[in-house]
Design a protein around this motif. Structure first.
Motif, PDB file in Angstrom:
ATOM      1  N   GLN A   1      -0.166  15.106   6.065  1.00  0.00           N
ATOM      2  CA  GLN A   1      -1.051  15.870   5.191  1.00  0.00           C
ATOM      3  C   GLN A   1      -1.464  15.056   3.975  1.00  0.00           C
ATOM      4  OE1 GLN A   1       1.276  19.322   4.235  1.00  0.00           O
ATOM      5  NE2 GLN A   1       0.978  20.300   6.243  1.00  0.00           N
ATOM      6  N   ALA A   2      -0.512  14.285   3.443  1.00  0.00           N
ATOM      7  CA  ALA A   2      -0.785  13.482   2.250  1.00  0.00           C
ATOM      8  C   ALA A   2      -1.604  12.239   2.576  1.00  0.00           C
ATOM      9  CB  ALA A   2       0.534  13.072   1.601  1.00  0.00           C
TER      10      ALA A   2
ATOM     11  N   PRO B   1       0.817  -1.224   0.000  1.00  0.00           N
ATOM     12  CA  PRO B   1       0.000   0.000   0.000  1.00  0.00           C
ATOM     13  C   PRO B   1       0.845   1.266   0.000  1.00  0.00           C
ATOM     14  CG  PRO B   1      -0.919  -1.605   1.529  1.00  0.00           C
ATOM     15  CD  PRO B   1       0.384  -2.176   1.059  1.00  0.00           C
ATOM     16  N   PRO B   2       0.618   2.178  -0.945  1.00  0.00           N
ATOM     17  CA  PRO B   2       1.409   3.409  -1.041  1.00  0.00           C
ATOM     18  C   PRO B   2       1.304   4.305   0.189  1.00  0.00           C
ATOM     19  CG  PRO B   2       0.149   3.036  -3.051  1.00  0.00           C
ATOM     20  CD  PRO B   2      -0.347   2.055  -2.038  1.00  0.00           C
ATOM     21  N   SER B   3       0.291   4.069   1.019  1.00  0.00           N
ATOM     22  CA  SER B   3       0.110   4.888   2.224  1.00  0.00           C
ATOM     23  C   SER B   3       1.037   4.480   3.367  1.00  0.00           C
ATOM     24  CB  SER B   3      -1.342   4.796   2.704  1.00  0.00           C
ATOM     25  OG  SER B   3      -1.702   3.446   2.960  1.00  0.00           O
TER      26      SER B   3
ATOM     27  N   PHE C   1       0.323   6.331  -8.145  1.00  0.00           N
ATOM     28  CA  PHE C   1       0.816   5.151  -7.452  1.00  0.00           C
ATOM     29  C   PHE C   1      -0.249   4.054  -7.491  1.00  0.00           C
ATOM     30  CE2 PHE C   1       3.146   8.501  -4.861  1.00  0.00           C
ATOM     31  CZ  PHE C   1       4.316   8.366  -5.584  1.00  0.00           C
ATOM     32  N   VAL C   2       0.146   2.883  -7.951  1.00  0.00           N
ATOM     33  CA  VAL C   2      -0.759   1.738  -8.047  1.00  0.00           C
ATOM     34  C   VAL C   2      -0.114   0.557  -7.337  1.00  0.00           C
ATOM     35  CG1 VAL C   2      -1.906   0.112  -9.597  1.00  0.00           C
ATOM     36  CG2 VAL C   2      -1.733   2.533 -10.232  1.00  0.00           C
TER      37      VAL C   2
ATOM     38  N   PRO D   1       4.301   4.238   5.658  1.00  0.00           N
ATOM     39  CA  PRO D   1       5.441   5.138   5.900  1.00  0.00           C
ATOM     40  C   PRO D   1       6.724   4.685   5.203  1.00  0.00           C
ATOM     41  CG  PRO D   1       4.227   4.774   7.930  1.00  0.00           C
ATOM     42  CD  PRO D   1       3.656   3.810   6.918  1.00  0.00           C
ATOM     43  N   ALA D   2       6.815   3.398   4.873  1.00  0.00           N
ATOM     44  CA  ALA D   2       7.992   2.911   4.156  1.00  0.00           C
ATOM     45  C   ALA D   2       8.175   3.625   2.825  1.00  0.00           C
ATOM     46  CB  ALA D   2       7.886   1.405   3.929  1.00  0.00           C
ATOM     47  N   PHE D   3       7.073   4.139   2.280  1.00  0.00           N
ATOM     48  CA  PHE D   3       7.124   4.805   0.978  1.00  0.00           C
ATOM     49  C   PHE D   3       7.074   6.326   1.111  1.00  0.00           C
ATOM     50  CE2 PHE D   3       4.895   0.659   0.186  1.00  0.00           C
ATOM     51  CZ  PHE D   3       6.024   0.018  -0.321  1.00  0.00           C
ATOM     52  N   ALA D   4       7.492   6.826   2.250  1.00  0.00           N
ATOM     53  CA  ALA D   4       7.446   8.269   2.497  1.00  0.00           C
ATOM     54  C   ALA D   4       8.205   9.096   1.463  1.00  0.00           C
ATOM     55  CB  ALA D   4       7.961   8.567   3.909  1.00  0.00           C
ATOM     56  N   PRO D   5       9.380   8.676   0.984  1.00  0.00           N
ATOM     57  CA  PRO D   5      10.048   9.513  -0.018  1.00  0.00           C
ATOM     58  C   PRO D   5       9.180   9.767  -1.246  1.00  0.00           C
ATOM     59  CG  PRO D   5      11.587   7.918   0.868  1.00  0.00           C
ATOM     60  CD  PRO D   5      10.229   7.536   1.396  1.00  0.00           C
ATOM     61  N   TRP D   6       8.454   8.759  -1.667  1.00  0.00           N
ATOM     62  CA  TRP D   6       7.578   8.892  -2.833  1.00  0.00           C
ATOM     63  C   TRP D   6       6.362   9.767  -2.501  1.00  0.00           C
ATOM     64  CZ3 TRP D   6      10.381   4.671  -1.508  1.00  0.00           C
ATOM     65  CH2 TRP D   6      11.174   4.056  -2.494  1.00  0.00           C
ATOM     66  N   VAL D   7       5.755   9.490  -1.355  1.00  0.00           N
ATOM     67  CA  VAL D   7       4.560  10.244  -0.956  1.00  0.00           C
ATOM     68  C   VAL D   7       4.894  11.726  -0.779  1.00  0.00           C
ATOM     69  CG1 VAL D   7       2.858  10.554   0.898  1.00  0.00           C
ATOM     70  CG2 VAL D   7       3.453   8.251   0.125  1.00  0.00           C
TER      71      VAL D   7
END
Length: 325
Positions: A252-253, A31-33, A58-59, A35-41
């Motif tokens: 926020q995101a 899931p893009p949500s 993001f899919v 925190p592991a993907f924070a740089p992208w988010v």
């Protein structure tokens, strides 16, 4: 339809019409949500992709190997996984490469029950350790860490528990340790667990999270791949520079994390200290480290064919971004 729209948008851009952003699908392994993907988010939230002329979507796919398969099949140009992933899929002829890794450290950490005073991997002998799955990179990193300490997988009771169970079983005292990402350590602490992370020097040096691209995208659409690399690395740099501000941006995101900024900051600090740290050139892939991981995968029979090292990665986008500063 997606490919035709992308081609038209790219043609307009090359013709000098820069107002229209190029639509890009970025495949995520989870899931893009997270925190592991924070740089992208954060990169998307702060408009870094838009600054590169990209409208990114993001899919979620079904893990890093699935991301690689879909990219190799032409369903997307770019996506995320662990830097180890091309080793696995290249052995099966899937034409993808790492184009950046987010950190010099491995993303896998080994967390232990602080009450048991375990100070080394050797102390895991006879203990129960949870992992995401038996096909996940964190499991392979655990096996290599055991071997590094003179143990084998039969010396411990390894349980595949899924993305929630891996830390929930550990938090509930049903496992003595877990191998996983920094997010799960903080989740366990938030659940009241006394957690002690073993020194990263004792954990096998697998790779950090990576950005992968298809051979076709690298050759035919370098402006898209390069734009994704530059924007994402800026997101990582923001986290390193100010994890507190980055936590606020992430919340926020992803509104589900509103009010949890302190927990996010803890997660980000673990990534800074253990994953992002000590990467001289942000995003640059270390061939020697990748080669070590490749040899381990072959020796353990995880892959049946050893792919050529130069098929697994390219630093052209990271190096060009660094040289442009």
């Amino acid at each position: 339809m997606f490919t035709r729209t992308l081609f038209c948008a790219a043609a307009l851009l090359l013709a000098g019409t820069t107002q229209a952003a190029i639509d890009v699908t970025y495949l995520m392994p989870a899931p893009p949500s997270s925190p592991a993907f924070a740089p992208w988010v954060i990169a998307k939230q702060k408009g870094y992709y838009a600054q590169q002329g990209l409208n990114i979507d993001f899919v979620m796919a079904k893990g890093g190997v699935d991301v690689a398969k879909q990219i190799g099949a032409g369903n997307a140009m770019v996506g995320g996984a662990i830097g180890d992933t091309p080793i696995v899929v290249r052995a099966n002829g899937i034409p993808v490469r790492d184009v950046a890794v987010l950190g010099a450290g491995g993303v896998t950490m080994i967390a232990t029950d602080g009450q048991q005073n375990m100070t080394s991997v050797k102390d895991l002998k006879g203990k129960t350790v949870t992992v995401l799955s038996y096909s996940d990179t964190t499991y392979y990193a655990l096996l290599a860490s055991l071997r590094k300490a003179g143990l084998s997988k039969t010396d411990v009771n390894v349980q595949a528990a899924g993305p929630a169970g891996v830390w929930q079983l550990f938090s509930a005292g049903k496992a003595d340790a877990m191998a996983g990402v920094p997010d799960w350590i903080v989740e366990s602490q938030a659940a009241g667990k006394n957690v002690k992370a073993l020194p990263q020097s004792q954990v096998f040096e697998s790779m950090a999270q990576s950005i992968m691209a298809s051979e076709d995208a690298i050759a035919q659409h370098p402006e898209i791949v390069g734009g994704v690399v530059r924007a994402t690395l800026q997101g990582m740099k923001d986290i390193i520079a100010d994890p507190k501000a980055a936590a606020a941006t992430f919340a926020q995101a992803v509104p589900a994390y509103a009010g949890k900024e302190a927990q996010l900051e803890q997660i980000f600090q673990l990534y800074i200290d253990n994953v992002y740290a000590k990467q001289a050139v942000p995003g640059r892939i270390d061939p020697a480290r990748l080669d070590t991981v490749r040899k381990f995968y072959v020796s353990e029979g995880i892959v049946t064919r050893e792919p050529a090292l130069d098929e697994l990665y390219t630093n052209q986008f990271v190096d060009s971004a660094s040289a442009s500063k």
